[in-house]
Design an enzyme around this catalytic site. Structure first.
Site, PDB file in Angstrom:
ATOM      1  N   GLU A 138     -39.860  28.305   3.475  1.00 51.02           N
ATOM      2  CA  GLU A 138     -39.521  27.103   5.070  1.00 51.02           C
ATOM      3  C   GLU A 138     -39.611  27.976   5.967  1.00 51.02           C
ATOM      4  OE1 GLU A 138     -36.620  24.304   6.246  1.00 51.02           O
ATOM      5  OE2 GLU A 138     -35.001  26.029   5.630  1.00 51.02           O
TER       6      GLU A 138
ATOM      7  N   ASP B 122     -33.598  23.448  15.458  1.00 50.90           N
ATOM      8  CA  ASP B 122     -32.453  23.303  15.272  1.00 50.90           C
ATOM      9  C   ASP B 122     -31.965  24.265  14.548  1.00 50.90           C
ATOM     10  OD1 ASP B 122     -34.640  21.408  13.684  1.00 50.90           O
ATOM     11  OD2 ASP B 122     -33.484  20.664  12.889  1.00 50.90           O
TER      12      ASP B 122
END
Ligand SMILES: OC[C@H]1O[C@H](O[C@H]2O[C@H](CO)[C@@H](O)[C@H](O)[C@H]2O)[C@H](O)[C@@H](O)[C@@H]1O
Length: 599
Positions: A529, A334
């Site tokens: 991340e 996403d």
């Protein structure tokens, strides 16, 4: 190839009409759009209703996730009544300063749901550290091993006693969070976290995390995206059977397999009953899976973004878009140009053209094939041959389907399949090679062809890793970002092939990734991340929130690569990185050598 597709799933699992009636009953005059499809959860504060709408649209915080992570100081009905009294029936009239006071009175800051916890199975000298030859990398690995302590969480018992005051879903065992804004247990992230914990010899923590997922399956029938009520109606790529496999490979604990199997079976059924689709190729019907979430409301944690994105659309089109955004979140990607489908069915367009449900993804199907093989193996290990055979057959049928629908002989690789045009999407993603990682292909030549595809795809032309795509859309699951799980899946796939060339490429990619992580760590003293495939070690960016630090899966993947290739990996400061870079390709070698000289 002539193909056609039909939707198989009955969209079981959620009684939308019942929920709609219930909401109407509770709210009397609820606007029509709340009732067309179920909301993301039953909480009128966290998932739908005026409080959520007013707070999020007032943009009181930089990140919409902040509000939905706040704990309630009172019971929800007290807060709803207080809000009603405040607005005198006109919620749009509340000024931001009044909303702030209201939040201050009735809500706590995020992150107040935990008890102090320190993992009792942590110790400072796990065995794998001794296999890391490069001294700099070894000392860095020690620091990464330390990070499990700061990323570990235990939910307070009050969240069990008063669940209605929390968006955090109570799970009984401590767990490792990704970090930053991600203050809860995540589904697919945890696979790489657990693999890292097992290397760190933190078997109890790993086991507890798996038991948490089993607990979630017992409660919901599947594993939500993350342990928050606003994630309650969507999942993420199903990695639980592989977590159990990793745990079993480390512990040989057959009793644990026995404990986990009913939940794994239940989860598998969820995906087959709610996320499958039939495709006919040359007169033969194949069943494959896709991401598909029938929630036609803005995501509570990105509420204002989703509302603004849908501006100007009809109510139907807005609901459609929100379902597709939820489905994109279920994919874990996403968001990405991978899911953009324009009016002609082509892989163009923008975020507003997100159509996740119209694609059959290579990675999801490769993963489910691996799930089927793993379940067969577990049943066989426990002496249940009939069940093992059943899953073997499911894996064979899926492999056939993957080859009939997703394999592209001309390009020599697997590609996502469009349910609009009944053709493949030819764009490059590292996941195009996921069937290699899953061991889900029939001919050894397919592995060789896919390696050749990778070498000529343009995906290897960057010094710091393989990008998520070659499209610079500004979304986070696109160029120039590289994500740890995708690097790992690609490297593991390459290292499983018989050819020396493929395995060397796997090592080269591991070397690039480790150098990127390490160089960035040296600069920022943090793990991120995602990373940028260009430059001399920097975090990725783009998408709907700032890049986050921590970071669960990044640490897990780095530890796994350091363990697997510890005898050969270098930090680059000794100069060995230069030699390694040279073997990749001339253009990349030039980039890498330039980088090495600057260090
Ligand atoms: O708040 C926006 C989205 O954030 C999450 O997605 C991203 O972070 C997750 C945790 O690391 C990761 O699993 C996911 O792949 C990332 O895209 C969340 O999972 C989404 O549901 C949420 O909408």
């Amino acid at each position: 190839m002539s193909a056609s597709a039909s939707v198989l799933n009955a969209r079981a699992g959620f009684p939308a009409a019942v929920m709609c009636l219930w909401i109407r009953f509770v709210l009397f005059l609820c606007p029509l759009y709340w009732c067309a499809l179920p909301p993301p959860c039953d909480s009128e504060i966290y998932c739908y209703g005026d409080v959520l709408k007013q707070v999020q649209m007032a943009k009181l915080f930089d990140d919409d996730k902040y509000f939905v992570d706040m704990k309630l100081k009172s019971a929800p009905d007290i807060i709803l009544t207080a809000f009603h009294n405040l607005t005198h029936g006109d919620p749009n009239s509340v000024p931001p300063a009044v909303l702030r006071d209201f939040l201050h009175k009735y809500f706590e800051e995020p992150g107040k749901e935990f008890e102090p916890w320190s993992p009792s199975d942590w110790h400072d000298k796990p065995q794998f550290l001794t296999g890391i030859a490069d001294a700099e990398l070894r000392s860095w690995a020690e620091k990464l091993h330390q990070l499990w302590k700061s990323l570990g969480r235990k939910i307070s018992s009050d969240a069990l006693a008063h669940p209605e005051q929390y968006s955090q879903i109570f799970t009984p065992h401590p767990f490792v969070v990704p970090g930053g804004r991600f203050r809860e247990l995540y589904y697919w992230d945890s696979y790489w976290v657990i693999n890292g914990l097992l290397l760190s010899e933190m078997t109890d923590t790993a086991r507890g995390m798996i038991l948490n997922f089993i607990h979630l399956i017992d409660r919901y029938g599947f594993i939500p995206n993350g342990a928050r009520v606003y994630y309650e109606r969507r999942s993420q790529p199903p990695f639980l059977s592989l977590m159990v496999e990793s745990y079993y490979q480390t512990t040989n604990d057959k009793d644990f397999l026995r404990t986990a199997l009913p939940a794994l079976e239940k989860e598998y059924l969820f995906w087959m009953q709610n996320r499958s689709v039939a495709v006919e190729v040359n007169g033969i019907k194949h069943v494959l899976n896709r991401f598909d979430v029938q929630v036609g409301l803005p995501r509570p944690e990105s509420y204002s973004d989703d509302v603004e994105l849908a501006e100007g659309l009809t109510q139907d089109a807005a609901e459609r878009l929100w379902k597709e955004l939820h489905s994109g979140a279920e994919s874990g990607w996403d968001f990405s140009s991978r899911w953009f489908v324009d009016g002609l069915g082509n892989n163009n367009g923008s975020l507003r053209d997100t159509r996740t449900t119209l694609l059959i993804p290579t990675d999801l199907n490769a993963l489910l094939c691996r799930n089927e093989r793993t379940l067969a193996h577990f049943y066989r290990t426990l002496g249940n041959e009939p069940e093992a055979t059943r899953y073997d057959k499911a894996a064979s049928a899926r492999q056939e389907a993957i080859e009939a629908v997703l394999w592209d002989e001309e390009m020599g690789v697997w590609l996502d399949y469009s349910l609009v045009t009944n053709t493949s999407h030819p764009a490059f993603y590292p996941t195009n090679l996921a069937p290699i990682w899953a061991g889900c292909y029939s001919q050894p030549s397919m592995g060789q062809k896919a390696v050749h595809y990778l070498q000529t795809s343009g995906g290897l032309a960057f010094p710091n890793g393989v990008p998520t795509s070659l499209v610079d859309s500004g979304q986070q699951w696109d160029y120039p970002n590289a994500w740890p799980p995708l690097q790992h899946i690609l490297i593991q796939g390459l290292s499983s092939l018989p050819s020396q060339e493929a395995r060397e490429l796997g090592f080269d990619l591991a070397q690039r990734w480790i150098r990127t992580n390490w160089l960035t760590y040296v600069k920022y003293e943090a793990m991120f991340e995602k990373y940028d495939v260009n430059g001399d070690g920097k975090p990725g960016g783009g998408g709907e929130y700032e890049v986050q630090l921590g970071f669960g899966w990044t640490n897990g993947v780095a530890l796994q690569l350091l363990s697997q290739y510890g005898d050969r990996l270098t930090s680059g400061s000794s100069g060995n990185g230069f030699t390694s870079c040279l073997s990749i390709s001339v253009s990349v070698a030039l980039l890498c050598s330039a980088q090495t000289l600057f260090l």
